[in-house]
Design an enzyme around this catalytic site. Structure first.
Site, PDB file in Angstrom:
ATOM      1  N   SER A   9       3.122   2.410  -4.463  1.00  0.00           N
ATOM      2  CA  SER A   9       2.130   2.203  -3.393  1.00  0.00           C
ATOM      3  C   SER A   9       0.978   1.309  -3.816  1.00  0.00           C
ATOM      4  CB  SER A   9       1.570   3.574  -2.992  1.00  0.00           C
ATOM      5  OG  SER A   9       0.415   3.429  -2.206  1.00  0.00           O
TER       6      SER A   9
ATOM      7  N   GLU B 282      -1.851   1.929  -3.079  1.00  0.00           N
ATOM      8  CA  GLU B 282      -2.924   2.868  -3.398  1.00  0.00           C
ATOM      9  C   GLU B 282      -3.156   2.902  -4.922  1.00  0.00           C
ATOM     10  OE1 GLU B 282      -5.762   5.822  -2.037  1.00  0.00           O
ATOM     11  OE2 GLU B 282      -4.646   4.245  -1.008  1.00  0.00           O
TER      12      GLU B 282
ATOM     13  N   TYR C 174      -3.391  11.247  -5.067  1.00  0.00           N
ATOM     14  CA  TYR C 174      -2.151  10.601  -4.609  1.00  0.00           C
ATOM     15  C   TYR C 174      -1.900   9.315  -5.395  1.00  0.00           C
ATOM     16  CZ  TYR C 174       0.916   7.745  -1.658  1.00  0.00           C
ATOM     17  OH  TYR C 174       1.926   6.933  -1.203  1.00  0.00           O
TER      18      TYR C 174
HETATM   19  P1  NAP Z   1       6.369  10.279   5.298  1.00  0.00           P
HETATM   20  O1  NAP Z   1       6.649   9.878   6.703  1.00  0.00           O
HETATM   21  O2  NAP Z   1       5.206  11.175   5.021  1.00  0.00           O
HETATM   22  O3  NAP Z   1       7.709  10.996   4.741  1.00  0.00           O
HETATM   23  C1  NAP Z   1       7.691  11.722   3.549  1.00  0.00           C
HETATM   24  C2  NAP Z   1       9.063  12.349   3.347  1.00  0.00           C
HETATM   25  O4  NAP Z   1       9.065  13.072   2.114  1.00  0.00           O
HETATM   26  C3  NAP Z   1       9.469  13.351   4.431  1.00  0.00           C
HETATM   27  O5  NAP Z   1      10.834  13.177   4.723  1.00  0.00           O
HETATM   28  C4  NAP Z   1       9.246  14.698   3.751  1.00  0.00           C
HETATM   29  O6  NAP Z   1      10.063  15.726   4.250  1.00  0.00           O
HETATM   30  C5  NAP Z   1       9.681  14.346   2.333  1.00  0.00           C
HETATM   31  N1  NAP Z   1       9.217  15.304   1.329  1.00  0.00           N
HETATM   32  C6  NAP Z   1       7.944  15.650   1.060  1.00  0.00           C
HETATM   33  N2  NAP Z   1       7.921  16.536   0.059  1.00  0.00           N
HETATM   34  C7  NAP Z   1       9.208  16.770  -0.323  1.00  0.00           C
HETATM   35  C8  NAP Z   1       9.829  17.584  -1.293  1.00  0.00           C
HETATM   36  N3  NAP Z   1       9.129  18.376  -2.096  1.00  0.00           N
HETATM   37  N4  NAP Z   1      11.177  17.538  -1.404  1.00  0.00           N
HETATM   38  C9  NAP Z   1      11.910  16.755  -0.591  1.00  0.00           C
HETATM   39  N5  NAP Z   1      11.369  15.972   0.367  1.00  0.00           N
HETATM   40  C10 NAP Z   1      10.031  15.978   0.501  1.00  0.00           C
HETATM   41  O7  NAP Z   1       6.207   9.009   4.362  1.00  0.00           O
HETATM   42  P2  NAP Z   1       6.605   7.463   4.649  1.00  0.00           P
HETATM   43  O8  NAP Z   1       5.464   6.789   5.320  1.00  0.00           O
HETATM   44  O9  NAP Z   1       7.954   7.409   5.225  1.00  0.00           O
HETATM   45  O10 NAP Z   1       6.616   6.903   3.151  1.00  0.00           O
HETATM   46  C11 NAP Z   1       7.802   6.948   2.361  1.00  0.00           C
HETATM   47  C12 NAP Z   1       7.418   6.848   0.894  1.00  0.00           C
HETATM   48  O11 NAP Z   1       6.743   5.623   0.664  1.00  0.00           O
HETATM   49  C13 NAP Z   1       6.461   7.931   0.396  1.00  0.00           C
HETATM   50  O12 NAP Z   1       6.803   8.199  -0.946  1.00  0.00           O
HETATM   51  C14 NAP Z   1       5.099   7.269   0.457  1.00  0.00           C
HETATM   52  O13 NAP Z   1       4.210   7.867  -0.463  1.00  0.00           O
HETATM   53  C15 NAP Z   1       5.469   5.851   0.078  1.00  0.00           C
HETATM   54  N6  NAP Z   1       4.607   4.781   0.603  1.00  0.00           N
HETATM   55  C16 NAP Z   1       4.355   4.718   1.940  1.00  0.00           C
HETATM   56  C17 NAP Z   1       3.595   3.682   2.441  1.00  0.00           C
HETATM   57  C18 NAP Z   1       3.303   3.560   3.914  1.00  0.00           C
HETATM   58  O14 NAP Z   1       2.387   2.807   4.270  1.00  0.00           O
HETATM   59  N7  NAP Z   1       4.061   4.221   4.779  1.00  0.00           N
HETATM   60  C19 NAP Z   1       3.102   2.698   1.569  1.00  0.00           C
HETATM   61  C20 NAP Z   1       3.393   2.790   0.207  1.00  0.00           C
HETATM   62  C21 NAP Z   1       4.173   3.829  -0.271  1.00  0.00           C
HETATM   63  P3  NAP Z   1       9.574  16.721   5.436  1.00  0.00           P
HETATM   64  O15 NAP Z   1      10.008  16.026   6.710  1.00  0.00           O
HETATM   65  O16 NAP Z   1      10.322  17.975   5.141  1.00  0.00           O
HETATM   66  O17 NAP Z   1       8.089  16.859   5.342  1.00  0.00           O
HETATM   67  O1  G4F Z   2      -3.929   5.545   7.402  1.00  0.00           O
HETATM   68  P1  G4F Z   2      -4.493   6.087   6.145  1.00  0.00           P
HETATM   69  O2  G4F Z   2      -4.618   7.561   6.033  1.00  0.00           O
HETATM   70  O3  G4F Z   2      -3.649   5.447   4.970  1.00  0.00           O
HETATM   71  P2  G4F Z   2      -3.955   5.202   3.408  1.00  0.00           P
HETATM   72  O4  G4F Z   2      -4.927   6.182   2.882  1.00  0.00           O
HETATM   73  O5  G4F Z   2      -4.244   3.756   3.223  1.00  0.00           O
HETATM   74  O6  G4F Z   2      -2.532   5.563   2.773  1.00  0.00           O
HETATM   75  C1  G4F Z   2      -1.320   5.073   3.332  1.00  0.00           C
HETATM   76  O7  G4F Z   2      -1.014   3.831   2.729  1.00  0.00           O
HETATM   77  C2  G4F Z   2      -0.726   3.906   1.309  1.00  0.00           C
HETATM   78  C3  G4F Z   2      -0.453   2.480   0.865  1.00  0.00           C
HETATM   79  O8  G4F Z   2      -1.651   1.863   0.483  1.00  0.00           O
HETATM   80  C4  G4F Z   2       0.455   4.824   1.130  1.00  0.00           C
HETATM   81  F1  G4F Z   2       0.816   4.851  -0.187  1.00  0.00           F
HETATM   82  C5  G4F Z   2       0.123   6.206   1.624  1.00  0.00           C
HETATM   83  O9  G4F Z   2       1.280   7.050   1.494  1.00  0.00           O
HETATM   84  C6  G4F Z   2      -0.237   6.101   3.108  1.00  0.00           C
HETATM   85  O10 G4F Z   2       0.930   5.723   3.809  1.00  0.00           O
HETATM   86  O11 G4F Z   2      -5.974   5.497   5.927  1.00  0.00           O
HETATM   87  C7  G4F Z   2      -6.218   4.108   5.954  1.00  0.00           C
HETATM   88  C8  G4F Z   2      -7.713   3.844   5.922  1.00  0.00           C
HETATM   89  C9  G4F Z   2      -8.456   4.616   4.815  1.00  0.00           C
HETATM   90  O12 G4F Z   2      -9.397   3.749   4.233  1.00  0.00           O
HETATM   91  C10 G4F Z   2      -9.179   5.732   5.549  1.00  0.00           C
HETATM   92  O13 G4F Z   2     -10.390   6.154   4.927  1.00  0.00           O
HETATM   93  O14 G4F Z   2      -8.275   4.306   7.163  1.00  0.00           O
HETATM   94  C11 G4F Z   2      -9.459   5.024   6.877  1.00  0.00           C
HETATM   95  N1  G4F Z   2      -9.728   5.943   7.977  1.00  0.00           N
HETATM   96  C12 G4F Z   2     -10.845   5.898   8.766  1.00  0.00           C
HETATM   97  N2  G4F Z   2     -10.806   6.883   9.672  1.00  0.00           N
HETATM   98  C13 G4F Z   2      -8.985   6.968   8.380  1.00  0.00           C
HETATM   99  C14 G4F Z   2      -9.650   7.563   9.450  1.00  0.00           C
HETATM  100  N3  G4F Z   2      -7.779   7.419   7.919  1.00  0.00           N
HETATM  101  C15 G4F Z   2      -7.247   8.492   8.568  1.00  0.00           C
HETATM  102  N4  G4F Z   2      -6.054   8.948   8.153  1.00  0.00           N
HETATM  103  N5  G4F Z   2      -7.881   9.127   9.609  1.00  0.00           N
HETATM  104  C16 G4F Z   2      -9.090   8.700  10.098  1.00  0.00           C
HETATM  105  O15 G4F Z   2      -9.634   9.269  11.035  1.00  0.00           O
END
Ligand code: NAP
Ligand code: G4F
Length: 329
Positions: A124, A126, A147
């Site tokens: 990520s 992050e 995280y």
């Molecule tokens: P998400 O929608 O939150 O999905 C997370 C998945 O992980 C769900 O299927 C959840 O299952 C499963 N999970 C959580 N804990 C588990 C455990 N202990 N054992 C088995 N499965 C488990 O996340 P996403 O947005 O698709 O992201 C996919 C991956 O990319 C994550 O690792 C996230 O950290 C990473 N990532 C995401 C972003 C982004 O912007 N979306 C960016 C960078 C990296 P349940 O349905 O049972 O909860």
């Molecule tokens: O949408 P967010 O919660 O995503 P964040 O923290 O960037 O994390 C996501 O992206 C990561 C990749 O960089 C992933 F690895 C991670 O798993 C996840 O998918 O927040 C985005 C931004 C933050 O700066 C937060 O402080 O939005 C700001 N924010 C402002 N108001 C808020 C809110 N975030 C959330 N969730 N809710 C609010 O009301």
């Protein structure tokens, strides 16, 4: 013979898009699902019959080895994690168990069952935390949340298994990617859902946290393609995947309200309780290495993404409203 893949996190946003993508390429797709008291397959219900679900949990090494034995995959995509940054301060230990040590458990299961399996780790942006943009594969890491710290462990565990055992293990450093399937707790979906409800008269106002944070937001459907491309190369490597365009949360909110011809200043108030103990202020990725090596670039821009999300939430709330009215009559 058709390839097979095991996806952890198949019930999540990325897992559902990746499963669709791999099926479209003729893969046999297996998904690891953890046990819960109610079924949580909303994002993959349309794939029932096309995919095989296997029980398992990142906390349980035996279940991971068993899923690998049952699926005999060519490729494993580790998408499972505690993925919500804000929760990681409330559940730091659990986040470490899932998001950090879970990677080691899965890598160990692969190493002992079949080290030739190709492995993708969902790392990520992050991990960059407070390091200023643009961020690429050479940028130093400085995570700002439990995280981010956990993801950094998973990133280096992946590199370590590659270097120690010669495994084909890749780390995709993905910047934020969103979609209509995004969880409602993330800011893009929270905003698109609130905008839809406000437009339809179902909600008056919305609260938000830090409006000044900047993110590089792309479309999840474009990003799962990059995951697959990484595992099709001659040698394993790590790649930054991003759009190269950064927007503030304020710009996100403004763009979303404009989709329905409203002015966000009439509806949005800042709630200080939504501010984080430490913020990642500015993410903007440089994915020129992925462009050069994988020929990957995104198809969907920020405005198209926001419009798609608001329109899908509008449609969903309209459907629910009609259903409610029909039920009353
Ligand atoms: P998400 O929608 O939150 O999905 C997370 C998945 O992980 C769900 O299927 C959840 O299952 C499963 N999970 C959580 N804990 C588990 C455990 N202990 N054992 C088995 N499965 C488990 O996340 P996403 O947005 O698709 O992201 C996919 C991956 O990319 C994550 O690792 C996230 O950290 C990473 N990532 C995401 C972003 C982004 O912007 N979306 C960016 C960078 C990296 P349940 O349905 O049972 O909860
Ligand atoms: O949408 P967010 O919660 O995503 P964040 O923290 O960037 O994390 C996501 O992206 C990561 C990749 O960089 C992933 F690895 C991670 O798993 C996840 O998918 O927040 C985005 C931004 C933050 O700066 C937060 O402080 O939005 C700001 N924010 C402002 N108001 C808020 C809110 N975030 C959330 N969730 N809710 C609010 O009301």
């Amino acid at each position: 013979m058709a390839k097979s893949a095991l996806i952890t996190g198949i019930t999540g946003q990325d897992g559902s898009y990746l499963a669709e993508f791999l099926l479209s390429r003729g893969y046999k797709v297996y998904g690891l699902v953890r046990r819960s008291s109610s079924i949580n397959n909303e994002r993959i219900s349309h794939l029932t019959g096309d995919i095989t679900l296997l029980p398992g949990d990142l906390l349980d090494q035996t279940s991971l080895a068993s899923a690998i034995r049952q699926s005999q995959p060519d490729e494993v995509y580790n998408l499972a994690a505690q993925s919500f940054v804000a929760t990681s301060w409330n559940q730091p230990e659990l986040t470490g168990q899932f998001t950090a040590l879970g990677v080691t458990r899965l890598l160990e299961a692969i190493r002992t069952e079949n080290p030739k399996i190709r492995f993708y780790q969902a790392s990520s942006s992050e991990m960059f935390g407070s390091t200023p943009p643009p961020q690429n594969e050479q940028t130093p890491f400085h995570p700002r949340s439990p995280y981010g710290v956990s993801k950094l462990y998973g990133h280096f565990a992946t590199i370590n298994y590659r270097e120690s055992y010669g495994m084909f293990a890749c780390s995709g450093i993905l910047f934020n990617h969103e979609s209509p399937r995004r969880g409602l707790e993330f800011v893009t979906r929270k905003v698109s859902d609130a905008v839809a409800q406000i437009k339809l008269g179902l909600l008056d106002k919305m609260t938000i946290g830090n409006l000044d944070a900047r993110r590089d937001w792309g479309f999840a459907g474009d990003y799962v393609r990059a995951m697959w491309m990484m595992l099709q190369q001659d040698r394993p490597d790590d790649y930054v995947i991003a759009t190269g365009v950064s927007k503030s949360v304020r710009e996100l909110v403004d763009t979303a309200f404009r989709v329905v011809d409203l002015d966000y200043r009439d509806y949005v108030t800042v709630d200080p309780s939504l501010l984080r103990p430490a913020e990642v202020d500015y993410l903007c990725g440089d994915s020129s290495y992925a462009k050069e090596k994988l020929n990957w670039s995104p198809d969907t821009d920020f405005e198209q993404l926001v419009q798609m999300m608001v329109e899908e939430d509008l449609e969903r709330h309209r459907r629910h409203s009609y259903a409610r009215e029909a039920g009353v009559r």
